[in-house]
Design an enzyme around this catalytic site. Sequence first.
Site, PDB file in Angstrom:
ATOM      1  N   ASP A 196       0.852  -1.195   0.000  1.00  0.00           N
ATOM      2  CA  ASP A 196       0.000   0.000   0.000  1.00  0.00           C
ATOM      3  C   ASP A 196       0.885   1.241   0.000  1.00  0.00           C
ATOM      4  O   ASP A 196       1.884   1.319   0.707  1.00  0.00           O
ATOM      5  CB  ASP A 196      -0.910  -0.008   1.236  1.00  0.00           C
ATOM      6  CG  ASP A 196      -2.061   0.968   1.091  1.00  0.00           C
ATOM      7  OD1 ASP A 196      -3.221   0.516   0.969  1.00  0.00           O
ATOM      8  OD2 ASP A 196      -1.816   2.204   1.101  1.00  0.00           O
ATOM      9  N   ILE A 197       0.485   2.207  -0.796  1.00  0.00           N
ATOM     10  CA  ILE A 197       1.270   3.436  -0.959  1.00  0.00           C
ATOM     11  C   ILE A 197       1.225   4.313   0.299  1.00  0.00           C
ATOM     12  O   ILE A 197       2.121   5.127   0.532  1.00  0.00           O
ATOM     13  CB  ILE A 197       0.782   4.206  -2.213  1.00  0.00           C
ATOM     14  CG1 ILE A 197       1.861   5.083  -2.806  1.00  0.00           C
ATOM     15  CG2 ILE A 197      -0.487   4.978  -1.945  1.00  0.00           C
ATOM     16  CD1 ILE A 197       1.529   5.603  -4.199  1.00  0.00           C
ATOM     17  N   ASN A 236     -12.925  -3.475   2.415  1.00  0.00           N
ATOM     18  CA  ASN A 236     -13.906  -2.401   2.533  1.00  0.00           C
ATOM     19  C   ASN A 236     -14.875  -2.501   1.358  1.00  0.00           C
ATOM     20  O   ASN A 236     -14.445  -2.637   0.209  1.00  0.00           O
ATOM     21  CB  ASN A 236     -13.212  -1.034   2.517  1.00  0.00           C
ATOM     22  CG  ASN A 236     -12.383  -0.800   3.762  1.00  0.00           C
ATOM     23  OD1 ASN A 236     -12.801  -1.147   4.866  1.00  0.00           O
ATOM     24  ND2 ASN A 236     -11.198  -0.233   3.597  1.00  0.00           N
ATOM     25  N   VAL A 275     -10.942   2.824  -3.531  1.00  0.00           N
ATOM     26  CA  VAL A 275     -10.562   2.262  -4.839  1.00  0.00           C
ATOM     27  C   VAL A 275     -11.563   1.157  -5.170  1.00  0.00           C
ATOM     28  O   VAL A 275     -11.661   0.155  -4.450  1.00  0.00           O
ATOM     29  CB  VAL A 275      -9.123   1.713  -4.822  1.00  0.00           C
ATOM     30  CG1 VAL A 275      -8.804   1.047  -6.156  1.00  0.00           C
ATOM     31  CG2 VAL A 275      -8.115   2.821  -4.545  1.00  0.00           C
ATOM     32  N   HIS A 323     -10.338  -5.534  -3.324  1.00  0.00           N
ATOM     33  CA  HIS A 323      -9.027  -5.819  -2.734  1.00  0.00           C
ATOM     34  C   HIS A 323      -9.162  -6.139  -1.258  1.00  0.00           C
ATOM     35  O   HIS A 323     -10.092  -5.683  -0.595  1.00  0.00           O
ATOM     36  CB  HIS A 323      -8.074  -4.625  -2.907  1.00  0.00           C
ATOM     37  CG  HIS A 323      -8.613  -3.329  -2.363  1.00  0.00           C
ATOM     38  ND1 HIS A 323      -9.469  -2.532  -3.074  1.00  0.00           N
ATOM     39  CD2 HIS A 323      -8.412  -2.702  -1.182  1.00  0.00           C
ATOM     40  CE1 HIS A 323      -9.777  -1.457  -2.353  1.00  0.00           C
ATOM     41  NE2 HIS A 323      -9.148  -1.545  -1.190  1.00  0.00           N
ATOM     42  N   HIS A 371      -6.859  -5.793   2.284  1.00  0.00           N
ATOM     43  CA  HIS A 371      -5.680  -5.259   2.957  1.00  0.00           C
ATOM     44  C   HIS A 371      -5.139  -6.357   3.872  1.00  0.00           C
ATOM     45  O   HIS A 371      -5.917  -7.009   4.575  1.00  0.00           O
ATOM     46  CB  HIS A 371      -6.043  -4.067   3.852  1.00  0.00           C
ATOM     47  CG  HIS A 371      -6.650  -2.904   3.133  1.00  0.00           C
ATOM     48  ND1 HIS A 371      -5.981  -1.720   2.948  1.00  0.00           N
ATOM     49  CD2 HIS A 371      -7.870  -2.726   2.568  1.00  0.00           C
ATOM     50  CE1 HIS A 371      -6.762  -0.866   2.306  1.00  0.00           C
ATOM     51  NE2 HIS A 371      -7.923  -1.452   2.070  1.00  0.00           N
TER      52      HIS A 371
HETATM   53  P1  AMP Z   1      -9.850   1.208   0.336  1.00  0.00           P
HETATM   54  O1  AMP Z   1     -10.271   2.273   1.306  1.00  0.00           O
HETATM   55  O2  AMP Z   1     -10.067  -0.169   0.905  1.00  0.00           O
HETATM   56  O3  AMP Z   1     -10.463   1.388  -1.023  1.00  0.00           O
HETATM   57  O4  AMP Z   1      -8.277   1.353   0.232  1.00  0.00           O
HETATM   58  C1  AMP Z   1      -7.572   1.655  -0.934  1.00  0.00           C
HETATM   59  C2  AMP Z   1      -6.108   1.617  -0.597  1.00  0.00           C
HETATM   60  O5  AMP Z   1      -5.370   1.731  -1.797  1.00  0.00           O
HETATM   61  C3  AMP Z   1      -5.620   2.746   0.326  1.00  0.00           C
HETATM   62  O6  AMP Z   1      -5.036   2.174   1.504  1.00  0.00           O
HETATM   63  C4  AMP Z   1      -4.570   3.489  -0.521  1.00  0.00           C
HETATM   64  O7  AMP Z   1      -3.471   3.933   0.231  1.00  0.00           O
HETATM   65  C5  AMP Z   1      -4.176   2.416  -1.524  1.00  0.00           C
HETATM   66  N1  AMP Z   1      -3.668   2.924  -2.800  1.00  0.00           N
HETATM   67  C6  AMP Z   1      -4.221   3.860  -3.597  1.00  0.00           C
HETATM   68  N2  AMP Z   1      -3.474   4.049  -4.693  1.00  0.00           N
HETATM   69  C7  AMP Z   1      -2.419   3.194  -4.592  1.00  0.00           C
HETATM   70  C8  AMP Z   1      -1.268   2.913  -5.413  1.00  0.00           C
HETATM   71  N3  AMP Z   1      -1.074   3.540  -6.574  1.00  0.00           N
HETATM   72  N4  AMP Z   1      -0.391   1.991  -4.982  1.00  0.00           N
HETATM   73  C9  AMP Z   1      -0.580   1.344  -3.817  1.00  0.00           C
HETATM   74  N5  AMP Z   1      -1.638   1.560  -3.009  1.00  0.00           N
HETATM   75  C10 AMP Z   1      -2.532   2.477  -3.385  1.00  0.00           C
END
Ligand code: AMP
Length: 115
Positions: A29-30, A86, A95, A99, A101
């Site tokens: 995760d970024i 989520n 996103v 996915h 986490h």
């Molecule tokens: P969610 O709230 O479950 O949709 O979490 C989306 C996750 O994606 C967040 O923890 C972000 O930090 C992560 N994220 C968004 N863009 C990127 C990226 N380009 N590379 C890695 N992680 C990302």
Amino acid sequence: MDCIFCKIAQGSIPSNKIFENDKVVAFYDIQPAAPVHALIIPRKHIESMNDVQEEDWEDIAEIHRVAQKLAKDLGVAETGYRLVNNCGKDSGQVVFHFHFHLLGGSKLGPANSQE
Ligand code: AMP
Ligand code: ZN
């Protein structure tokens, strides 16, 4: 399709990949919320848990198989970790490519908090 996780899966934008096979991709995760914070996604674009179709369950099972392996590889299998999905507005999903986490590496906050 304009989806950041599809692009990561295809390799057209950079990511810190940990694992990939024909069904799933895992990367860091970024914005890590824990010392170990990986994301595990299906290659197929599925928006959320609500959109998983009958033929997708093998991919979802594979996500869990990979999560178990990564927990070991990343050194949190013994200390403990959390797998989080989520789904939708109230969960804070940002996103819309399905996915999980994988979070660990320190004592985590309450799992079922309501802010
Ligand atoms: P969610 O709230 O479950 O949709 O979490 C989306 C996750 O994606 C967040 O923890 C972000 O930090 C992560 N994220 C968004 N863009 C990127 C990226 N380009 N590379 C890695 N992680 C990302
Ligand atoms: Zn996607």
